[in-house]
Design a protein around this motif. Structure first.
Motif, PDB file in Angstrom:
ATOM      1  N   HIS A  83      10.657 -91.219  24.166  1.00  0.00           N
ATOM      2  CA  HIS A  83      10.647 -89.762  23.858  1.00  0.00           C
ATOM      3  C   HIS A  83      11.361 -89.569  22.528  1.00  0.00           C
ATOM      4  O   HIS A  83      11.027 -89.000  21.607  1.00  0.00           O
ATOM      5  CB  HIS A  83      11.352 -88.858  24.883  1.00  0.00           C
ATOM      6  CG  HIS A  83      11.655 -87.843  24.492  1.00  0.00           C
ATOM      7  ND1 HIS A  83      10.839 -86.656  24.216  1.00  0.00           N
ATOM      8  CD2 HIS A  83      12.841 -87.211  24.323  1.00  0.00           C
ATOM      9  CE1 HIS A  83      11.640 -85.666  23.655  1.00  0.00           C
ATOM     10  NE2 HIS A  83      12.853 -85.947  23.858  1.00  0.00           N
ATOM     11  N   ALA A 100       4.508 -90.540  22.905  1.00  0.00           N
ATOM     12  CA  ALA A 100       4.716 -89.492  24.182  1.00  0.00           C
ATOM     13  C   ALA A 100       3.879 -90.118  25.295  1.00  0.00           C
ATOM     14  O   ALA A 100       4.571 -90.049  26.436  1.00  0.00           O
ATOM     15  CB  ALA A 100       4.191 -88.166  23.695  1.00  0.00           C
ATOM     16  N   ASP A 104       5.911 -91.104  29.117  1.00  0.00           N
ATOM     17  CA  ASP A 104       5.185 -90.727  30.250  1.00  0.00           C
ATOM     18  C   ASP A 104       4.929 -91.748  31.271  1.00  0.00           C
ATOM     19  O   ASP A 104       5.322 -91.710  32.633  1.00  0.00           O
ATOM     20  CB  ASP A 104       4.059 -89.685  30.005  1.00  0.00           C
ATOM     21  CG  ASP A 104       3.557 -89.317  31.147  1.00  0.00           C
ATOM     22  OD1 ASP A 104       4.342 -88.461  31.914  1.00  0.00           O
ATOM     23  OD2 ASP A 104       2.191 -89.541  31.848  1.00  0.00           O
ATOM     24  N   ALA A 151      10.863 -83.029  25.655  1.00  0.00           N
ATOM     25  CA  ALA A 151       9.819 -83.331  26.691  1.00  0.00           C
ATOM     26  C   ALA A 151      10.764 -83.484  28.005  1.00  0.00           C
ATOM     27  O   ALA A 151      11.842 -83.837  28.062  1.00  0.00           O
ATOM     28  CB  ALA A 151       8.963 -84.645  26.341  1.00  0.00           C
ATOM     29  N   ASP A 173       6.048 -81.130  30.965  1.00  0.00           N
ATOM     30  CA  ASP A 173       5.750 -80.916  29.628  1.00  0.00           C
ATOM     31  C   ASP A 173       4.608 -79.754  29.620  1.00  0.00           C
ATOM     32  O   ASP A 173       3.671 -79.789  30.458  1.00  0.00           O
ATOM     33  CB  ASP A 173       5.092 -81.978  29.169  1.00  0.00           C
ATOM     34  CG  ASP A 173       5.821 -83.255  28.957  1.00  0.00           C
ATOM     35  OD1 ASP A 173       7.238 -83.166  28.736  1.00  0.00           O
ATOM     36  OD2 ASP A 173       5.409 -84.402  28.881  1.00  0.00           O
ATOM     37  N   GLN A 177       4.363 -79.846  24.272  1.00  0.00           N
ATOM     38  CA  GLN A 177       5.481 -80.636  24.573  1.00  0.00           C
ATOM     39  C   GLN A 177       4.987 -81.880  25.222  1.00  0.00           C
ATOM     40  O   GLN A 177       4.110 -81.960  25.678  1.00  0.00           O
ATOM     41  CB  GLN A 177       6.466 -79.900  25.614  1.00  0.00           C
ATOM     42  CG  GLN A 177       7.019 -78.484  25.203  1.00  0.00           C
ATOM     43  CD  GLN A 177       7.685 -77.900  26.299  1.00  0.00           C
ATOM     44  OE1 GLN A 177       7.189 -77.832  27.340  1.00  0.00           O
ATOM     45  NE2 GLN A 177       8.610 -76.892  26.156  1.00  0.00           N
ATOM     46  N   GLY A 178       5.785 -83.114  24.766  1.00  0.00           N
ATOM     47  CA  GLY A 178       5.504 -84.254  25.433  1.00  0.00           C
ATOM     48  C   GLY A 178       3.878 -84.731  25.510  1.00  0.00           C
ATOM     49  O   GLY A 178       3.426 -84.500  24.440  1.00  0.00           O
TER      50      GLY A 178
END
Length: 350
Positions: A83, A100, A104, A151, A173, A177-178
């Motif tokens: 991140h 990203a 995740d 994130a 997120d 975002q993210g």
């Protein structure tokens, strides 16, 4: 000129993100080694991704040896490093999106190993993880909202503090975002995103959506505040280092460049920044609001949360004089109090 092309920008960026990186859980000695070897901010993403990649390899080796706890810890670390590799307004948008997604995936794999009760929760405008406390029975839930360039993988400590107090956490997120950054631009009417999250949580085992709160950090503090004004299901909100208003002409280049890349253009970014203004919204906030501010958090073009605390009808201000942006340099002085404050206001009605 883009932010990353400024002369002599490397050292200030490394210094400016030090407490943020430590607050996110990066090992401070590793951060110094990695950043000390950089010669340009163009090298930042690859250097941080390399650490994340090595941690994923460590996790796979641990898992093959049956060391589940070590594998999960390594994957959590990988999620953090991957991140942080995305914090820059870097011109390689595809690489940022890949990182990203990798962050995740690492977090998902970590939870599968160490916290199998965690549930993936997704909607049209968000993706996140629902984590529930060990205690039996429906628990209140707090939606944790990141900021402009952050994130859900960044705020492990926030989630752990709430879980330890018997509160479920849905860290998401949202647009811009993210894992959602590549598909959706940021949106100022974030109450619609939080409403979608609450819809997705309703009826899930172990969660009492009638006792829902929101905690937002940095730009997420604005998102939490606007959600508290327009989403009636929220019973409490906390805004940490959140803006009350943005003035585009005064914002630093890092912020305008990041907004421009995430919004899809300068015109769109300017329009978004104009909408980040709680002047008319703050008086509408009907639930208790905690505003958390760092006394040294002074970003040009940003009106801070003190104005929000004064304007909202039922607001409390927690200010740490030496705190920086996100208060990564003084977490013990705000996080326990914030988690306690939210927990108390989401407790069952007497």
């Amino acid at each position: 000129m883009h932010f990353i092309d400024q002369p002599d920008v490397l050292a200030p960026f490394v210094e400016g993100n030090r407490s943020r990186a430590f607050g996110a859980g990066l090992d401070p000695f590793a951060y110094e080694r990695v950043t000390g070897a950089l010669r340009s901010l163009y090298d930042w993403p690859a250097a941080f991704r390399a650490v994340g990649g090595r941690l994923v390899e460590d996790a796979e080796r641990y898992a093959a040896e049956g060391r589940t706890v070590s594998a999960g810890e390594a994957l959590r670390g990988a999620a953090r490093w991957l991140h942080v590799s995305t914090l820059l307004p870097h011109p390689d948008a595809a690489a940022m999106a890949d990182a990203a997604r990798a962050a995740d995936r690492a977090m998902g794999r970590a939870l599968a190993l160490t916290e199998p009760s965690a549930v993936r929760v997704e909607g049209a405008s968000f993706a996140g993880w629902l984590r529930r406390p060990a205690a039996a029975g429906p628990a209140p839930v707090v939606v944790v909202v990141p900021g402009l360039d952050s994130a859900k993988e960044e705020f492990h400590a926030v989630a752990e503090a709430l879980l330890a107090r018997g509160v479920a956490v849905c860290a998401i997120d949202g647009p811009g975002q993210g894992v959602m950054a590549a598909a959706l631009a940021p949106r100022a009417d974030f109450q619609r995103v939080v409403g979608e999250v609450l819809d997705a949580l309703a009826g899930r085992p172990g969660v009492d959506v009638s006792r829902a709160g929101v905690l937002g950090l940095s730009l997420g503090g604005y998102y939490a505040s606007v959600s508290a004004a327009y989403e009636p299901r929220l019973r409490a909100a906390a805004a940490v280092s959140g803006p009350y208003r943005l003035d585009w002409e005064g914002l630093p280049l890092f912020v305008t460049d990041t907004l421009t890349r995430r919004c899809g253009g300068v015109r769109e970014a300017r329009a978004f920044a104009r909408r980040v203004d709680l002047t008319d919204t703050a008086p509408r906030i009907g639930c208790p609001l905690l505003v958390v501010e760092g006394g040294t958090d002074d970003i040009p073009g940003v009106t801070g949360g003190t104005a929000l605390a004064a304007a909202a009808p039922d607001a409390a201000l927690l200010s740490v004089p030496h705190g920086d942006h996100l208060l990564g340099n003084c977490r013990p002085e705000w996080l326990p109090r914030t988690a306690d404050w939210l927990t108390a206001r989401l407790a069952p009605a007497a």
